[in-house]
Design an enzyme around this catalytic site. Structure first.
Site, PDB file in Angstrom:
ATOM      1  N   CYS A 150       0.813  -1.215   0.000  1.00  0.00           N
ATOM      2  CA  CYS A 150       0.000   0.000   0.000  1.00  0.00           C
ATOM      3  C   CYS A 150       0.848   1.268   0.000  1.00  0.00           C
ATOM      4  O   CYS A 150       0.315   2.361  -0.195  1.00  0.00           O
ATOM      5  CB  CYS A 150      -0.924   0.009   1.211  1.00  0.00           C
ATOM      6  SG  CYS A 150      -1.808  -1.552   1.415  1.00  0.00           S
TER       7      CYS A 150
ATOM      8  N   HIS B 121      -2.481   8.200   5.566  1.00  0.00           N
ATOM      9  CA  HIS B 121      -2.807   6.939   4.895  1.00  0.00           C
ATOM     10  C   HIS B 121      -4.245   6.556   5.224  1.00  0.00           C
ATOM     11  O   HIS B 121      -4.980   6.084   4.360  1.00  0.00           O
ATOM     12  CB  HIS B 121      -1.830   5.859   5.355  1.00  0.00           C
ATOM     13  CG  HIS B 121      -1.852   4.610   4.550  1.00  0.00           C
ATOM     14  ND1 HIS B 121      -1.614   4.593   3.190  1.00  0.00           N
ATOM     15  CD2 HIS B 121      -2.084   3.319   4.890  1.00  0.00           C
ATOM     16  CE1 HIS B 121      -1.694   3.356   2.743  1.00  0.00           C
ATOM     17  NE2 HIS B 121      -1.983   2.568   3.756  1.00  0.00           N
TER      18      HIS B 121
ATOM     19  N   HIS C  22      -9.339   2.457  -0.845  1.00  0.00           N
ATOM     20  CA  HIS C  22      -7.900   2.187  -0.744  1.00  0.00           C
ATOM     21  C   HIS C  22      -7.435   1.407  -1.970  1.00  0.00           C
ATOM     22  O   HIS C  22      -7.690   0.217  -2.080  1.00  0.00           O
ATOM     23  CB  HIS C  22      -7.636   1.396   0.529  1.00  0.00           C
ATOM     24  CG  HIS C  22      -6.187   1.189   0.826  1.00  0.00           C
ATOM     25  ND1 HIS C  22      -5.174   1.834   0.147  1.00  0.00           N
ATOM     26  CD2 HIS C  22      -5.557   0.422   1.754  1.00  0.00           C
ATOM     27  CE1 HIS C  22      -4.021   1.464   0.628  1.00  0.00           C
ATOM     28  NE2 HIS C  22      -4.221   0.597   1.604  1.00  0.00           N
TER      29      HIS C  22
END
EC number: 2.3.1.86
Length: 1858
Positions: free
Chosen positions: A1279, A1519, A1560
């Site tokens: 990620c 994030h 995401h």
């Protein structure tokens, strides 16, 4: 006639005919009329490529001649030769004769029409009904080698056979795809065993001919395998290859060879999915067979009947009765056998029927009960009692601590931007709300902003500081005080106006008599004339008079009778209004001052009349409820205190129902949470909109310690009533509260129902407003009793009504309200007074509510009668006053009746009065409308029809203006100049990395449309147009539409024109539904439906299965796998094999799992790479994620203004363009194909492996766009990939390995990843979220109390980064500076996805007692200036020694040595080395000073490079995945960083949590965040997390972060932080800085030159972008490299080779010869060398050399210029092309003269006007003063000066001759 003349005449004739055709009108309509009407033609045949004219003729027949033809019995045929050949040639199918053996069949009905229908559906024109016999055989012919070659090529290219020309070679057909070419050659080798030499270069027809010699006419391995796969995967079950061949033989008479040909053709026509049924499969084969026949030039025969005759319908027919007779015995036998078996098994065959009969009886009984219930209660009642309460759906709001800082900051900027200019009620109200939430965190936050408010910027900043200081003081005062409800808004009244046009307008206007609630309370206490009543003395006097008049009633005159009536009415009225006022024992003497309106008015009218306040309390006596002065006085005191000081509800628990938007209850709710109460409010319309309404209310009004709980609830349901109260009191699964107040305001209207129309809704309303309200109170009583809460009774605010049937037409409403009054008596008679207290509120006319809004227009008229109507704000204030402690105490003694009716009860016949008022208003309106209409008619008659045009209002609707904007360039004087003094020349621009372009493909389209949604929560018109284009809803059209020329948008489906201003209205709803986070759309993922996720289950079969047919190869493979558990045997007729799986064999059976991850962020529905211009062959070849990357690359370059990627090579070498794009997973579709589809033996491209590599996507970027040879680095950081990519790209540029880099990340969404993330419990469970009442758009909620896992998404994000110097040279826009990039791992552990804190090391430092001087930019500037002087001295000394070096070398090599060349090259080297040293010094003291210094944290040092501190980071993009662990950990990391680096207390960062909107996307996450931050830098607007409905309490301790839920417009952001965390201990952080700090390192001339370049580039990019939208050409693939093949090695090996525009094509390409490398300072160097050579050639001379940096001269300092240059030289320099360079040259020349005289320079402050440089060819200076004296003393005869410039410095050589 000779042939050539014939040909010439034929050509001439053709030209003339065509000219005639083109020049003449078609007149087809008239032609048709002649053919159809005049000639009455019945058969028309069209000869042409398509059925065009025939179609027109059919439409004409249908519209004009259908009735005519029917009347005249004309039957017409419209035929086309290419479709209706049989009909044209009368080629009819032979009629089968009837069979003689069955004469009765002729009379039998025809067979089913189903087969015939199937034939009609077939596309084959020759298809007919199935027959009794086979078709006549067609001459068989084997397939040729060419047939197979062409088929294999077409199948591999996925093209139709006709699209594969025979005159082209395989190499040409594959378009340069070597992998595909190798696949085809491999297939040919497998098919034919061997192939000729270089088959890829041989045309197909020649290749087939060369293979034919050794070809045996049979299908080979590859073609047989493909055919077998086609049949097994696309034909219906049981329809195997044998059945296929048998059908082709019997249906069409095709032999084995022809069958092979048909099957080969079928490979190129393969259906997309499996055919559902055998008839459909036969239709498909018929279509293929007919096309094969057309291609082969054969005629297919129709099947013939066997025997002598046949039935006309295709088969022998039998009488059903005969069939029944034949089968009767069989059926009887079967039945008998069945009964015997049933008896044996002891089964009753009638069990089912018996059970059915019993169930029917039960069903009838139940149905009768249901019917009865339905008839009695009705549908509305039935649906209205369904329970809706669900504790899972409870929304809890309590994060007032966060909203306080958000509101304070919003208010601060509202003042700064002039939205709040004066201290009005709104500002005071906001201040009170902030004070109610005062806490130490808030005070620190406000104190920092006020202390650092830049008041020098203007008046608004000064006002913000003044108000802020005052607010801080107020907040400090109330820090330990309970929050209060205090309403400072202006009370309003009703106003109805009717304008001249008859339009009725109602509005709320401030009351002149009551400017605040204190005045309002006073007015309510005073009452009015309508509430006057006679006091005791007056009543007694009136009674005496009445008595006297009665005694002499028979003698009364007319006037006396009237007097009698008036007196009698007064007495009755007085007694009816308040009987106890005339009784002394109740309230004492009337002369005693009471707490009523007369006392407040100051002059009681003793002995005459008194007034009852409009708001008053009543007390119960034996006659009923009467006005009580004492109780009213207490109540009015409470209201007065509440208006003045506020009212607190801290520590109180409240249950509210009926508090929907626009209701009185909503206003009461605002007051309760403002006062600090904990409230549970119910809603019967639970939805996202409703919960957002309450959340916004809490965020605005919620005070410290308050809490708002919203739950779904149906007060019509008994279950809900009980469940709600249980939830409130349950300490484990509920709230664990004990209620202090109950405000049951829920109601539904029953308008229009009189006594004869009491219906189902009326009963439900009665149940809601009475029955279940009592149940609710009973449940609370039961809970209090069960828990022993006897000393804390809950006060019930009963919503009473003055409507006791007065208005009528309201069903059971008045009965429901009237019945509530029984609670006043029950309180005494029943046993719940210890648990509940009663306060009944008769609610008056409240304007604007759902029940009363229709009466707003007459409210003003009603008030003129002396009564009072109320705004919602006023009525809420009245009700909240009843909840004050004083009234609560009264209620604990006795029930309290509060009359809040405003005197409305004193108006007789209120309904008639309202009707009259409404009629008057409507009549006035109608009259004025009629007058206006009449005036308009008169005006038209007098002045003409068009005379009104000038006076009509025209609303100008804005059209879409799709801009393609570059970042806003700052102004020099305001933004850059203040920074320039410290930053100018302080960094090495070659080592500064800037972002010059960015892009993304994601759930919201691209970066522009995503920013619109993120910043404002909605699309603009332009955003809607762009999204509609992206989704394929519209396309651009330029050409005729319906006979008219049109250029603009059209609907993609209908082709109808769409005006751009209508796009938003037409498409926005669809766009919003199919963009962003939403339910997974299977069509986007090749049919993946999470509700039916396919898995395979292995089973072992327990008995032999039926055989099936397969090819020999497949059969052998089954045998190889299963061994003895399978039998295979050859079918002799077809060569195929039968396969039987035996007991014990294993099968993998598909099953469908109902998966709970139903929601994801998906690219907009309809997103198509073709729309951007990506070629079809690329789309079919690559993984879908590659398309995201390609589009992003094109858009990133476009956002940088680069419309041709080869433009880079005008400025840099091929090897200096790098690619650092990475991914977490890569090509998921390719991986799925490689592992799953290949395992399932599905058709798949052979080169699928290459598309699965993560670096393949970058390779495609280079192959299709860049053609660079620069570094390619492929990060894989889960990620955190995108930020890791930025880190790698940054290092690559800083280290000099590249000057341009593409960085970013990408990832796709795929079911396999979704399933495994779910197994890790990392993602949001959609089923749970739905159960909690969440919509898909709400399921990603970073930082909230209820966050429950991240939401997967897909897409790509990218940035184009380059060195700052290159960006300035190219004139590309600069979006931001990358100041720092870091990555970090974490500690020992066992959890791969666990969030870590390794990123903390970005702030690592061990400072000394005092800060490092290197952090002071002024100190670094001094060191840099010192180093520059040293470099110049070195350069001067090297230049002085050049001649000696040359003479020494010449002495050693006298023959080959050329002095001039040597001197030229050495001087250039010295110049380059000086520049390099200066850049190294800039890098060392500017960019890199903090590295390897443990006293300076990387974060602090990176900011200090640009003169910034840690306090100047404005925002942090998190994030923020919406997981419990990450959001907490990340906030902790940032806070620790800020604290460790000494960020000031109260200076909280604004947190951006973008994933609430986008989900995401794994690899792309950091890139999207980074893009968003660049947009924040440009706009100053910080977007909020709109899903942050309630920020987790755990976040409160992170005092350096604010969590905004709405966008906040700031006055500018200087720097930002982006953090990203990935599975596998990946942590990364990027610090970005506003580009104005880069511009501050330049001088003004450089900046203005750059500005001009950027503006030019922006215009070019704007045109390119719009052309791309119109022509679908944003992406333009390159077909060849920018150099010819023979130049490749030369271009690669020459770092100075650059492209140039081709003179013929204007394409950028490398010329055959590289341009001669010219040093920018070669001419100046040459001048220096000549001067030095001249000096050494002259005897008795002395040389002075001086080097000055061009930017070291401050030409804006007039005093300095006056000291060094006389006026003539100043004028010369000012007129030079570069004044800065000219001044530096003059300065350098004067210094060189001093050195040549042997006199030391006196520094920068020395007056150099004594040396005047002439502009003649000799450059001889004129000396004055000290300089002249020094020259005279030294004996100087002549001085000459040479000045030269480069880009960075000036060099002067002075020669003095003695």
């Amino acid at each position: 006639m000779r042939p050539e003349i014939e040909q010439e005449l034929a050509h001439t004739l053709l030209v003339e005919l065509l000219a005639y055709q083109f020049a003449s009108p078609v007149r087809w309509i008239e032609t048709q009329d002649v053919i159809l009407a005049e000639k009455r033609t019945e058969r028309i045949v069209e000869i042409g490529p398509a059925d065009t004219l025939g179609g027109m003729a059919r439409r004409t027949l249908a519209s004009k001649y259908e009735a005519y033809d029917a009347a005249t019995s004309v039957q017409r045929q419209i035929l086309c030769y290419n479709k209706d050949a049989k009909e044209i040639y009368y080629d009819v199918d032979p009629v089968e004769e009837e069979t003689e053996s069955a004469p009765e069949a002729a009379a039998a009905p025809p067979t089913s029409a189903a087969p015939a229908a199937a034939v009609v559906a077939a596309p084959a024109p020759a298809a007919s009904a199935p027959s009794a016999g086979p078709a006549a055989p067609v001459e068989d012919a084997p397939v040729t080698a060419l047939d197979i070659v062409r088929t294999l090529v077409a199948q591999k290219l996925k093209k139709a056979l006709s699209d594969v020309p025979l005159n082209k070679a395989i190499k040409d057909l594959v378009g340069g795809k070597s992998t595909l070419q190798n696949e085809i050659l491999g297939d040919l080798g497998k098919e034919f065993g061997s192939t000729p030499e270089k088959p890829e270069d041989t045309p197909l027809d020649e290749l087939g001919a060369s293979m034919q010699a050794t070809f045996n006419g049979q299908l080979g391995k590859q073609s047989s395998s493909l055919i077998a796969r086609l049949v097994s995967s696309k034909m219906p079950g049981g329809f195997n290859i044998t059945a296929v061949r048998k059908y082709l033989e019997t249906r069409w008479g095709l032999g084995p060879g022809r069958q092979d040909g048909v099957l080969l053709l079928a490979l190129t026509m393969e259906p997309a999915s499996r055919i559902g049924s055998e008839p459909d499969a036969k239709v498909f084969l018929d279509d293929v067979a007919n096309k094969y026949a057309a291609n082969s030039g054969i005629s297919l025969n129709v099947p013939t009947a066997s025997g002598d005759g046949g039935a006309s319908a295709g088969g022998m027919l039998m009488d059903p009765a005969a069939i029944d007779a034949l089968t009767k015995d069989q059926r009887a036998l079967f039945k008998q056998q069945l009964e015997i078996i049933a008896r044996y098994l002891k089964m009753d065959l009638r069990d089912g029927q018996k059970a059915f009969v019993a169930s029917q009886e039960t069903q009838k009984t139940l149905q009768a009960q249901l019917d009865l219930w339905q008839a009695e209660h009705g549908d509305f009642y039935a649906s209205g009692i369904e329970p809706s309460f669900d504790p899972l759906k409870a929304r809890v709001y309590d994060s007032s601590w966060n909203w306080a800082r958000q509101d304070a900051l919003s208010m601060y900027y509202d003042i700064i931007f002039g939205r709040l200019k004066v201290v009005d009620r709104e500002i005071v109200s906001q201040c009170i709300r902030i004070m109610n939430r005062s806490n130490p965190l808030l005070l620190e936050f406000m104190q920092y902003h006020i202390d650092n408010c830049p008041t020098e910027r203007g008046e608004t900043y000064q006002l913000a500081k003044e108000l802020g200081e005052q607010l801080i003081e107020n907040c400090k005062e109330v820090l330990g005080v309970s929050p209060v409800y205090k309403d400072v808004a202006v009370p309003t009244g009703p106003q109805t106006t009717i304008d001249a046009r008859g339009n009725i307008e109602y509005q709320e206007v401030p009351r002149a008599s009551a400017r605040k609630l204190e005045h309002y309370v006073k007015q309510m206490a005073e009452g009015g004339p309508i509430s006057e009543y006679s006091n005791r003395a007056k009543v007694q006097n009136d009674l005496r008079s009445v008595y006297k008049l009665i005694r002499r009633q028979h003698r009364l005159s007319k006037s006396s009778q009237l007097q009698f009536n008036a007196l009698y009415k007064d007495v009755v009225r007085a007694l009816s209004m308040n009987e106890n006022q005339i009784m002394p024992q109740e309230n004492g003497s009337t002369k005693k001052p009471g707490r009523n309106g007369s006392v407040r008015n100051g002059s009681p009218r003793a002995g005459k009349v008194e007034t009852i306040p409009f708001l008053h309390l009543k007390k119960k006596n034996e006659h009923g409820w009467d006005y009580s002065k004492k109780l009213t006085g207490i109540y009015l005191d409470v209201l007065e205190s509440a208006a003045r000081s506020g009212l607190t509800f801290q520590g109180k628990n409240v249950l509210m129902t009926g508090a929907g938007a626009g209701s009185i209850g909503a206003e009461v709710l605002q007051g309760l949470i403002s006062g600090g109460a904990k409230v549970i409010v119910t809603t019967s319309r639970y939805s996202r909109e409703v919960t957002e309404y309450y959340q916004a209310m809490y965020a605005r009004y919620g005070a410290r310690g308050s809490q708002l709980v919203v739950v779904p609830f149906n007060q019509g349901s008994k279950q809900d009533v009980e469940a709600l109260v249980d939830y409130i009191y349950d300490t484990k699964k509920g709230l664990g509260w004990d209620l202090d107040f109950i405000v049951p305001f829920a109601a539904i209207p029953e308008n229009g129902r009189e006594i004869d129309s009491i219906d189902s809704k009326s009963e439900l309303a009665h149940r809601i407003m009475l029955t279940n309200l009592l149940r609710l109170l009973g449940s609370v009583k039961a809970q209090k009793q069960a828990n022993g809460f006897e000393t804390r009774p809950a006060q019930v605010i009963l919503p009473l009504s003055p409507n006791h049937g007065t208005f009528g037409n309201d069903g059971l409403y008045s009965e429901s309200k009237l019945a509530l009054e029984t609670l006043f008596n029950r309180w005494y008679s029943e046993n719940w007074s210890n648990y509940l207290t009663i306060c009944g509120a008769v609610i008056g006319w409240t304007r604007g509510t759902g029940l009363m809004s229709g009466n707003n227009m007459v409210a003003e008229g009603v008030e003129k009668l002396g009564v009072r109507t109320f705004s919602q704000q006023e009525m809420a204030f009245n009700l909240l006053g009843l909840m004050a402690p004083a009234i609560v105490n009264l209620c604990q003694l006795d029930p309290v009746w509060a009359d809040l009716n405003g005197g409305l009860q004193f108006i007789p016949d209120l309904k008639d009065l309202m009707t009259r008022l409404r009629t008057e208003i409507m009549e006035t309106s109608d009259v004025r409308r009629a007058v206006i209409k009449e005036t308009a008619i008169e005006n038209k008659v007098v002045n003409g029809e068009d005379s009104e045009v000038l006076y009509k209002k025209v609303i100008a609707e804005p059209r879409a203006n799709i801009k393609f904007q570059f970042p806003n360039l700052p102004t020099w004087d305001e933004d850059i100049k203040p920074l320039n003094e410290n930053l100018k020349g302080m960094v090495n621009l070659d080592k500064v990395v800037v972002v010059t372009g960015f892009s993304e493909v994601g759930p919201w389209g691209n970066s522009r449309t995503r920013w619109e949604m993120e910043a404002s929560g909605k699309f603009s018109l332009e955003g809607c147009v762009e999204m509609a284009w992206i989704m394929g809803l519209i396309r651009h059209h330029n050409g005729p539409i319906k006979g008219k020329t049109y250029s603009g948008w059209v609907d993609s489906k209908t082709g109808e024109p769409v005006d751009d201003k209508d796009v938003k209205a037409k498409y926005e709803k669809y766009i919003l539904e199919h963009s962003g986070i939403r339910l997974i759309e299977p069509e986007l993922f090749k049919g993946y439906d999470p509700k039916k996720k396919q898995l395979l289950q292995e089973i072992v079969i327990e008995e032999d299965l039926e055989p099936f047919e397969a090819s020999k190869e497949t059969a052998e493979e089954f045998k190889r796998e299963h061994g003895e558990k399978v039998e295979i045997f050859e079918v002799l007729e077809s060569g195929e094999y039968t396969v039987r799986l035996k007991k014990g064999a294993t099968l993998l059976i598909p099953k469908a799992l109902q998966f709970d991850r139903l929601v994801a962020g998906q690219v907009p529905t309809g997103w198509d790479a073709r729309r951007y211009g990506i070629p079809e062959d690329i789309i079919e070849q690559v993984d879908p994620v590659t398309l995201f990357v390609l589009v992003c690359t094109a858009e990133a370059m476009l956002s940088a203004g680069v419309t041709d990627p080869y433009e880079f090579y005008k400025y840099v070498h091929l090897s200096e363009v790098g690619n650092c794009i990475g991914s977490g997973i890569g090509g998921t579709h390719a991986l799925r194909g490689m592992y799953k589809d290949r395992y399932l033996d599905k058709p798949l491209q052979k080169d699928i492996l290459q598309e699965s590599f993560i670096n393949t996507m970058s390779a495609w970027v280079n192959m299709l766009l860049l053609s660079s040879t620069g570094p390619i680095k492929t990060p894989v950081g889960a990620c955190a990939t995108a930020v890791e990519s930025v880190d790698i790209g940054y290092e690559t540029i800083v280290e000099g390995k590249a000057r341009v880099c593409f960085v970013g990340g990408f990832d796709d969404f795929q079911e396999e990843g979704s399933y495994e993330f779910a197994n890790m419990k990392a993602t949001s469970n959609a089923e749970d979220e739905f159960a909690h009442g969440r919509t898909p758009q709400e399921m990603s909620r970073p930082t909230t109390t209820t966050r429950a896992g991240f939401m997967e998404s897909q897409g790509c994000g990218m940035q184009l980064i380059m060195s700052a110097q290159l960006a300035l040279d190219m004139g590309v826009p600069i979006y931001g500076i990358i100041a720092l990039t870091t990555t970090a791992t974490d500690k020992i552990g066992r959890s791969v996805p666990a969030p870590g804190q390794g990123v903390l090391t970005t702030a690592r430092e061990n400072p000394g007692k005092f800060p490092s001087p290197l952090l002071d930019i002024k100190y670094r500037r001094r060191q840099l200036e010192l180093r520059k002087r040293q470099i110049r001295e070195w350069q001067e000394s090297e230049l002085l020694y050049l001649q000696e070096e040359a003479e020494a070398i010449k002495a050693q090599n006298p023959a080959d040595f050329v002095v001039e060349e040597y001197l030229q090259e050495r001087a250039q080297h010295i110049n380059r080395e000086a520049i390099r040293q200066e850049k190294d010094a800039q890098f060392s003291l500017g960019n890199n000073f903090w590295k390897q210094d443990s006293r300076i944290a990387p974060l602090r040092g990176a900011l200090a490079t640009w003169g910034l501190t840690v306090d100047e980071i404005g925002v942090a993009s998190f994030h923020g995945t919406s997981t419990v662990a990450n959001d907490k950990n990340e906030s902790d990391v940032i806070c620790q960083q800020m604290k460790h680096l000494g960020r000031k207390k109260g200076n909280a960062l604004l947190g951006i949590f973008q994933k609430y909107l986008t989900g995401h996307p794994k690899g792309a996450a950091g890139a999207w965040m980074f893009n968003g931050c660049l947009q924040v830098l440009d706009s100053g607007l910080v977007p909020g997390n709109r899903n942050a409905d309630n920020v987790d309490k755990v976040m409160e301790k992170f005092d350096y972060i604010v969590y905004p839920s709405r966008s906040i417009q700031t006055d500018g952001i200087k720097a930002f932080s982006v953090t990203s965390f990935g599975f596998g201990q990946k942590g990364a952080q990027v610090i970005g800085i506003h580009p104005k700090y880069l511009y501050a390192t330049l001088d003004r001339a450089q900046f203005e030159a750059y500005r001009a370049k950027v503006e030019t580039r922006q215009k070019k990019a704007y045109r390119y972008f719009h052309n791309g939208l119109v022509n679908n050409s944003i992406f333009v693939a390159k077909n060849k490299a920018p150099y010819e093949d023979e130049l490749q090695s030369k271009v690669f090996l020459n770092p100075d080779y650059r492209v140039a525009a081709d003179k013929k094509t204007s394409e950028l390409k490398y010329p055959p010869k590289p341009p001669v490398a010219t040093d920018a300072g070669s001419e100046s160097t040459k001048a220096v060398i000549e001067s030095l050579a001249k000096a050494h050639a002259t005897e008795n001379s002395k040389i002075g050399v001086d080097v000055e940096s061009i930017d070291s001269i401050n030409i804006s300092n007039e005093t300095f210029i006056e000291r060094i240059l006389p006026a003539s030289e100043q004028q010369y320099c000012q007129n030079a092309p570069s004044p800065q360079s000219s001044f530096a040259g003059r300065w350098s020349a004067k210094e060189a003269v001093f050195k040549s005289l042997g006199v030391c320079s006196k520094g920068a402050g020395a007056p150099l006007k004594d040396i005047e440089i002439e502009n003649d060819s000799n450059g001889a200076p004129t000396l004055h003063g000290v300089a002249a004296e020094a020259a005279k003393e030294a004996g100087v005869k002549h001085i000459s000066v040479s000045i030269s410039h480069s880009d960075m410095q000036a060099v002067a050589v002075a020669i003095s001759q003695f």
